[in-house]
Design a protein around this motif. Structure first.
Motif, PDB file in Angstrom:
ATOM      1  N   HIS A 585      71.202 -18.255 -40.139  1.00  0.00           N
ATOM      2  CA  HIS A 585      70.487 -19.066 -41.125  1.00  0.00           C
ATOM      3  C   HIS A 585      69.219 -19.621 -40.487  1.00  0.00           C
ATOM      4  O   HIS A 585      69.276 -20.259 -39.429  1.00  0.00           O
ATOM      5  CB  HIS A 585      71.381 -20.197 -41.619  1.00  0.00           C
ATOM      6  CG  HIS A 585      70.951 -20.785 -42.914  1.00  0.00           C
ATOM      7  ND1 HIS A 585      69.766 -21.464 -43.074  1.00  0.00           N
ATOM      8  CD2 HIS A 585      71.548 -20.791 -44.141  1.00  0.00           C
ATOM      9  CE1 HIS A 585      69.653 -21.871 -44.320  1.00  0.00           C
ATOM     10  NE2 HIS A 585      70.716 -21.471 -44.994  1.00  0.00           N
ATOM     11  N   VAL A 588      69.219 -23.812 -40.328  1.00  0.00           N
ATOM     12  CA  VAL A 588      70.417 -24.550 -39.928  1.00  0.00           C
ATOM     13  C   VAL A 588      70.485 -24.627 -38.409  1.00  0.00           C
ATOM     14  O   VAL A 588      70.237 -23.630 -37.714  1.00  0.00           O
ATOM     15  CB  VAL A 588      71.693 -23.876 -40.494  1.00  0.00           C
ATOM     16  CG1 VAL A 588      72.947 -24.520 -39.924  1.00  0.00           C
ATOM     17  CG2 VAL A 588      71.696 -23.958 -42.014  1.00  0.00           C
ATOM     18  N   ASN A 602      70.356 -28.860 -42.116  1.00  0.00           N
ATOM     19  CA  ASN A 602      69.726 -27.791 -42.890  1.00  0.00           C
ATOM     20  C   ASN A 602      68.361 -28.309 -43.322  1.00  0.00           C
ATOM     21  O   ASN A 602      68.247 -29.172 -44.200  1.00  0.00           O
ATOM     22  CB  ASN A 602      70.570 -27.414 -44.111  1.00  0.00           C
ATOM     23  CG  ASN A 602      70.056 -26.177 -44.825  1.00  0.00           C
ATOM     24  OD1 ASN A 602      68.877 -25.830 -44.731  1.00  0.00           O
ATOM     25  ND2 ASN A 602      70.943 -25.504 -45.558  1.00  0.00           N
ATOM     26  N   THR A 605      67.348 -28.320 -46.906  1.00  0.00           N
ATOM     27  CA  THR A 605      68.047 -29.259 -47.784  1.00  0.00           C
ATOM     28  C   THR A 605      67.606 -30.692 -47.527  1.00  0.00           C
ATOM     29  O   THR A 605      67.281 -31.439 -48.453  1.00  0.00           O
ATOM     30  CB  THR A 605      69.567 -29.137 -47.591  1.00  0.00           C
ATOM     31  OG1 THR A 605      69.967 -27.791 -47.857  1.00  0.00           O
ATOM     32  CG2 THR A 605      70.319 -30.069 -48.517  1.00  0.00           C
ATOM     33  N   GLU A 659      65.779 -18.460 -48.294  1.00  0.00           N
ATOM     34  CA  GLU A 659      65.820 -19.439 -47.204  1.00  0.00           C
ATOM     35  C   GLU A 659      64.604 -19.306 -46.287  1.00  0.00           C
ATOM     36  O   GLU A 659      64.084 -20.307 -45.788  1.00  0.00           O
ATOM     37  CB  GLU A 659      67.108 -19.267 -46.392  1.00  0.00           C
ATOM     38  CG  GLU A 659      68.397 -19.539 -47.161  1.00  0.00           C
ATOM     39  CD  GLU A 659      68.580 -21.012 -47.503  1.00  0.00           C
ATOM     40  OE1 GLU A 659      67.807 -21.848 -47.005  1.00  0.00           O
ATOM     41  OE2 GLU A 659      69.501 -21.314 -48.281  1.00  0.00           O
TER      42      GLU A 659
END
Length: 691
Positions: A585, A588, A602, A605, A659
């Motif tokens: 990711h 992350v 994250n 986020t 992402e």
């Protein structure tokens, strides 16, 4: 019992079983033949045949069956025969009553004796009297003798030209008798041979059973003690119990019913939690020890390792340990590797799954092979040729056919080793910074290479700065520490440093994270690794250029360019001991701190607080962390309590397609707010998160 003796016993048992099967087959074959009537009929000779015929037709009275010959005068008459007067047929009948009034025949044939007269009258009959005997016969079906098998006749010239008279002279009866006798002898010989073979097999079976009973007799106490103390027996118990424990620790629900709860839906909060899988700890090895480093096997996703420091209460135990743990065996490690000094860093070889490297407090580099015993198979000497200070960082770089182990110690020495030759380093590089006041050495605490890079790397130091270094001379730059670029931002020793992995459609490999005992985690953008240091841009303060490389150390230190972080995360409540990007990711990463917390961030986020914060070890620090190399779902956390915790983050490590573009916007926002990410010394613009 030795392997040879065990093999002999197994061979005897197999032979005995084969003999029993053969005997059973022979008995079954005999019963089958009997049931189908294939047994040979009883032998009958001529006497038995004559007795049987006599029993059927009665004893012979001198009269053959059939018609009598014509009467001749003077020939003795047949006893028991009478001539019925008045009968023109002239047939004789057997006298059935002795008191009959019919006149009997005189013994001299043709003489008639009249009753009541005392003289004989010779009387000749003109007609021929043919007396007959009538016998009542019945049908009897009896096999009297066994016909011999038809003889196969082979013809040759002699047989074809034999005289017909010679064939007539062959005694057929004698040939049949000889054939019968030969067949009888063959049958008797076969029966005797079968009986002898059966007897021999029975004796062999009894002998084998006695030998097996003698071999598996009860052991004496002395023999039992010898076996229990043998190293082969200990190895067998060790390996077999590992297999049993792996099977018992398999937590899969074999009786799960997948039809139950299928309509209950999915818990939305399940993906927002981390789950503890297990905690590895063995009282014999982990008591009074702390975990100093952890790593995952590159080949086996269930295998991980943990390095341990000294146990001050156990003087007879090795100072350092490396435990190889298996997710399918929780009670004890698969292997335990010993060291004469505290093991501060450990790593699996990415190219040889059985090799484990360790860096020690004494400066030695150790190589263990899991196929051998506990001790290392290779180690570096305690001399000035290698490290003489603690080795806190190591990394394997290169390819399958050309790779090196890079190690660094707190005296600023960076060494490159060949895996199969640890007697002396292949290369040695001493990192010295001219701006230090008392000593030029750089105390290295952590080290990392960017992806696909084998010559340029970054090091974190005890002073809190991060430096760039080169293994070899490059165009315009010499091997060693880059004196002109200093990543300044931490106020305490740098404990962790990690470059962004090169995955996905967007390249973020120039981003790296650092953590420190100043309770912060910082995000940096590295300068181009291929660019050589030169005159600084006009917007930045005047820096040291190539033409000033010969000036004094103080001048070099005062004119070094300070690079500020593009973002700082200050949510931690204690020392932050390690930080790692997620392997898949892009946004992350995880952190571990001295309060025993594991924080999962994250950036797409939230950039101010972690999305998940988990108390792993209450009151005990988490020293090191490492993501698994397969899919990044699991993370290993090494605690100062001697336990290694394995957590599963679920789907939080699975990236969406957007992402990478979201991460681009996030980083662009960081850079824009921080004026490009290059601050002016410590006073450069930075974006602070948290409190």
């Amino acid at each position: 019992m030795s392997d040879k003796r065990r093999a002999e016993i197994l061979a005897k048992r197999a032979k005995l079983e084969e003999m029993r099967k053969a005997k059973a087959q022979r008995q079954a074959e005999a019963e089958r033949r009997t049931s189908f009537g294939r047994t040979p009929p009883p032998k009958t000779d001529d006497k038995d045949f004559d007795d049987y015929i006599t029993k059927i037709i009665g004893p012979s009275r001198g009269v053959d069956t059939g018609e009598l010959t014509p009467s001749i005068p003077g020939t003795p008459s047949l006893p028991g025969l009478t001539i019925a007067p008045g009968t023109s047929s002239g047939r004789a009948s057997r006298q059935s009553n002795e008191g009959s009034d019919k006149a009997p025949l005189d013994p001299s044939f043709g003489r008639y004796t009249s009753p009541g007269t005392d003289h004989a009258v010779d009387q000749c009959y003109s007609s021929t009297i043919i007396p007959r005997v009538t016998v009542d016969l019945i049908d009897i079906e009896q096999e009297l003798f066994e016909l011999p098998q038809k003889e196969r006749v082979l013809y040759n010239k002699e047989i074809q030209t034999r005289d017909l008279g010679e064939e007539n002279n062959v005694d057929t009866t004698q040939a049949e008798a000889e054939l019968r006798e030969r067949i009888l002898r063959e049958r008797l010989a076969e029966a005797e041979s079968a009986a002898a073979r059966e007897k021999e097999l029975d004796e062999e079976s009894v002998r084998l059973e006695k030998e097996i009973e003698a071999d598996i007799r009860d052991l004496t106490e002395e023999e039992r003690a010898i076996i229990l103390t043998a190293s082969e027996f200990a190895d067998f118990v060790e390996s077999s119990t590992k297999i049993i424990q792996r099977a018992l620790n398999d937590n899969y629900d074999y009786i799960r019913d997948y039809t139950l709860g299928a309509e209950s839906g999915v818990d939305d909060s399940e993906g927002k939690r981390v789950k503890r899988i297990c905690a590895f700890f063995d009282e014999r090895y982990g008591k009074n020890r702390s975990i100093t480093d952890v790593d995952w096997s590159p080949k086996y996703p269930e295998i991980s390792c943990a390095a341990y420091n000294k146990n001050p209460a156990a003087l007879n135990e090795p100072d350092g340990l490396v435990a190889i743990w298996n997710l399918h065996m929780l009670e004890r490690p698969e292997f335990v590797l010993h060291s004469q000094s505290d093991v501060l860093s450990v790593t699996f070889s990415p190219f040889h799954s059985n090799l484990v490297f360790g860096g020690t407090y004494s400066g030695q580099i150790l190589l263990w092979d899991m196929r051998s015993k506990h001790l290392p198979v290779l180690k570096t000497p305690l001399s000035a040729a290698g490290h003489t200070h603690p080795v806190y960082a190591m990394q394997m770089v290169g390819t399958q056919n050309a790779h090196n182990l890079i190690t660094s110690s707190t005296d600023g020495l960076v060494c490159s080793w060949l895996v199969d030759m640890l007697a002396q380093p292949q290369e040695s590089l001493e990192l010295v910074h001219a701006g230090h006041n008392k000593t030029g050495e750089v105390a290295i605490t952590t080290l990392d290479f960017p992806n696909n890079e084998t010559t340029t790397f970054l090091v974190g130091t005890e002073e809190g700065n991060v430096y760039q270094a080169h293994r070899y001379d490059r165009a315009g730059a010499k091997a060693g520490l880059n004196q002109y670029d200093v990543y300044k931002g931490h106020t305490g020793p740098v404990m962790g440093l990690h470059f962004h992995p090169l995955v996905g459609p967007v390249d973020f490999s120039d981003l790296f994270l650092t953590c420190s005992v100043d309770w912060t985690v910082k995000l940096w953008r590295a300068k181009s690794l291929t660019n050589t240091p030169g005159p600084p841009p006009p917007s930045l303060p005047t820096n040291l250029s190539n033409s000033t490389s010969g000036k004094s150390a103080g001048a070099a230190g005062s004119h070094a360019s300070a690079i500020a972080p593009i973002y700082s995360f200050e949510e931690a409540d204690d020392y932050v001991y390690d930080v790692k990007w997620h392997p898949l990711h892009p946004a992350v990463f995880g952190t571990a701190d001295g309060s025993g917390k594991f924080d999962l961030w994250n950036l797409n986020t939230d950039t101010e607080v972690p999305i998940v914060s988990t108390a792993v070890s209450s009151g005990r620090a988490i020293n090191k962390m490492q993501w698994d190399k397969k899919d990044g779902r699991r993370i290993a956390l090494g605690g100062s309590d001697g336990k290694m915790y394995i957590y599963d983050i679920g789907d939080m490590g699975v990236p969406r397609e957007s992402e990478w573009t979201d991460m681009q916007r996030t980083v662009a926002g960081f850079v824009g707010a921080g004026q490009g990410g290059h601050g002016e010394g410590d006073g450069g613009a930075r974006v602070m998160a948290g409190r």
